[in-house]
Design a protein around this motif. Sequence first.
Motif, short mmCIF file in Angstrom:
data_model
loop_
_atom_site.label_atom_id
_atom_site.label_comp_id
_atom_site.label_asym_id
_atom_site.label_seq_id
_atom_site.Cartn_x
_atom_site.Cartn_y
_atom_site.Cartn_z
N MET A 1 16.58 -38.89 -28.89
CA MET A 1 16.41 -37.91 -27.81
C MET A 1 14.94 -37.73 -27.51
N ALA A 2 14.59 -37.69 -26.24
CA ALA A 2 13.19 -37.57 -25.86
C ALA A 2 12.64 -36.22 -26.25
N GLU A 3 11.33 -36.14 -26.34
CA GLU A 3 10.68 -34.92 -26.79
C GLU A 3 10.90 -33.76 -25.84
N ASP A 4 11.08 -34.08 -24.51
CA ASP A 4 11.25 -33.00 -23.56
C ASP A 4 12.66 -32.45 -23.58
N GLY A 5 13.51 -32.97 -24.43
CA GLY A 5 14.85 -32.43 -24.56
C GLY A 5 15.84 -33.05 -23.60
N GLU A 6 15.47 -34.17 -22.95
CA GLU A 6 16.35 -34.81 -21.97
C GLU A 6 17.69 -35.15 -22.62
N GLY A 7 18.77 -34.75 -21.98
CA GLY A 7 20.10 -35.05 -22.49
C GLY A 7 20.65 -34.01 -23.44
N SER A 8 19.88 -32.96 -23.74
CA SER A 8 20.33 -31.96 -24.70
C SER A 8 21.55 -31.19 -24.22
N SER A 9 21.60 -30.92 -22.92
CA SER A 9 22.75 -30.19 -22.38
C SER A 9 24.03 -30.98 -22.57
N GLN A 10 23.96 -32.29 -22.26
CA GLN A 10 25.14 -33.14 -22.43
C GLN A 10 25.50 -33.24 -23.91
N ASP A 26 31.50 -16.36 -37.47
CA ASP A 26 30.61 -15.18 -37.36
C ASP A 26 29.84 -15.28 -36.05
N PRO A 27 30.52 -15.05 -34.92
CA PRO A 27 29.87 -15.22 -33.61
C PRO A 27 28.69 -14.30 -33.38
N ASP A 28 28.76 -13.08 -33.93
CA ASP A 28 27.67 -12.13 -33.70
C ASP A 28 26.37 -12.61 -34.31
N HIS A 29 26.46 -13.28 -35.46
CA HIS A 29 25.27 -13.82 -36.13
C HIS A 29 24.59 -14.85 -35.22
N VAL A 30 25.39 -15.70 -34.58
CA VAL A 30 24.84 -16.72 -33.68
C VAL A 30 24.25 -16.06 -32.44
N LEU A 31 24.97 -15.08 -31.91
CA LEU A 31 24.51 -14.41 -30.69
C LEU A 31 23.17 -13.73 -30.88
N GLN A 32 22.99 -13.06 -32.03
CA GLN A 32 21.74 -12.35 -32.27
C GLN A 32 20.56 -13.32 -32.35
N HIS A 33 20.76 -14.47 -33.00
CA HIS A 33 19.69 -15.46 -33.09
C HIS A 33 19.39 -16.07 -31.72
N ALA A 34 20.42 -16.35 -30.96
CA ALA A 34 20.22 -16.93 -29.62
C ALA A 34 19.46 -15.94 -28.74
N ASP A 35 19.80 -14.67 -28.84
CA ASP A 35 19.13 -13.65 -28.04
C ASP A 35 17.67 -13.50 -28.45
N SER A 36 17.41 -13.58 -29.75
CA SER A 36 16.04 -13.44 -30.23
C SER A 36 15.14 -14.57 -29.73
N LEU A 37 15.75 -15.71 -29.38
CA LEU A 37 14.99 -16.85 -28.86
C LEU A 37 14.88 -16.82 -27.33
N GLY A 38 15.43 -15.77 -26.72
CA GLY A 38 15.33 -15.65 -25.27
C GLY A 38 16.24 -16.60 -24.51
N LEU A 39 17.33 -17.03 -25.14
CA LEU A 39 18.23 -17.98 -24.49
C LEU A 39 19.21 -17.30 -23.55
N ASP A 70 18.43 -28.59 -20.12
CA ASP A 70 18.11 -29.31 -21.35
C ASP A 70 17.14 -28.56 -22.26
N ALA A 71 16.18 -27.84 -21.68
CA ALA A 71 15.18 -27.17 -22.51
C ALA A 71 15.84 -26.11 -23.39
N SER A 72 16.69 -25.29 -22.79
CA SER A 72 17.38 -24.24 -23.56
C SER A 72 18.37 -24.85 -24.55
N SER A 73 19.04 -25.91 -24.12
CA SER A 73 20.00 -26.57 -25.01
C SER A 73 19.31 -27.16 -26.23
N LYS A 74 18.12 -27.71 -26.02
CA LYS A 74 17.38 -28.29 -27.14
C LYS A 74 16.98 -27.20 -28.13
N ILE A 75 16.54 -26.05 -27.63
CA ILE A 75 16.18 -24.93 -28.50
C ILE A 75 17.39 -24.49 -29.32
#
Length: 231
Positions: A1-10, A26-39, A70-75
């Motif tokens: 996968m390229a550094e810019d995250g190309e293809g991450s969404s797929q 534990d969906p809440d655990h995932v949600l809190q981490h995703a929110d903390s990253l600004g996703l 792709d950028a958010s998906s890569k994160i």
Amino acid sequence: MAEDGEGSSQRLRSLKSRLIEILSADPDHVLQHADSLGLLTDQQYKQVKAVTDPSANIRDLLDNVTQKGDASSKIFLQLLKGNAMQETFPMLDCLCKLPETHNQSTAVFVLATAEKQRKREAAASEDVTPAKQASRGGPSLVEEKQLMKLARNIGTSWKEIGRLALDIGTVKLEQIEEDHPNSHRERVFAMLLCWRTSQRQEATAARLHALLCQDDWALPPDSIDFLLEPR
């Protein structure tokens, strides 16, 4: 996968069904981490959090992330490979084995292979129930009936005990309270079950007793000593 995250969404879409199965524990655990990253935007966070079905909760979270590109998906994929997620969801270790460039069939094949390996290992090892573990002479895992009995003996300070003694996060405790609005005993029982699940093979009755009999949150001995009784 390229550094810019190309293809991450797929890539994230190709893993969607398997990730829903794993992360729904534990969906809440995932949600809190995703929110903390600004996703997620504030509105998206509220909408996802409002979903009560764990599988639908993760599904909506994944949909929001992939729609951002792709950028958010890569994160998000990097988040899943991090220690916080790997420790909470051990089955995510298969993500670390995925090649950086691959198509959907490769992703599915690697995940399926990892799952088969997990099942083989589980079948090869004897099911360690509390009774069998005790018969081996090792410490016995705490049983649900013990947790229910203990729940009767924990009062209004249950959240403090959850945070300080059992190391359960505030968000998880609030979720438990929301899930059981009409029964204090069920709230406490759910908290104790959460601790047992997180501790896995270390969730012994003796260890739970030790955690509950120290410091400022110590419970009266006559309310917890039954945890030390042989079974």
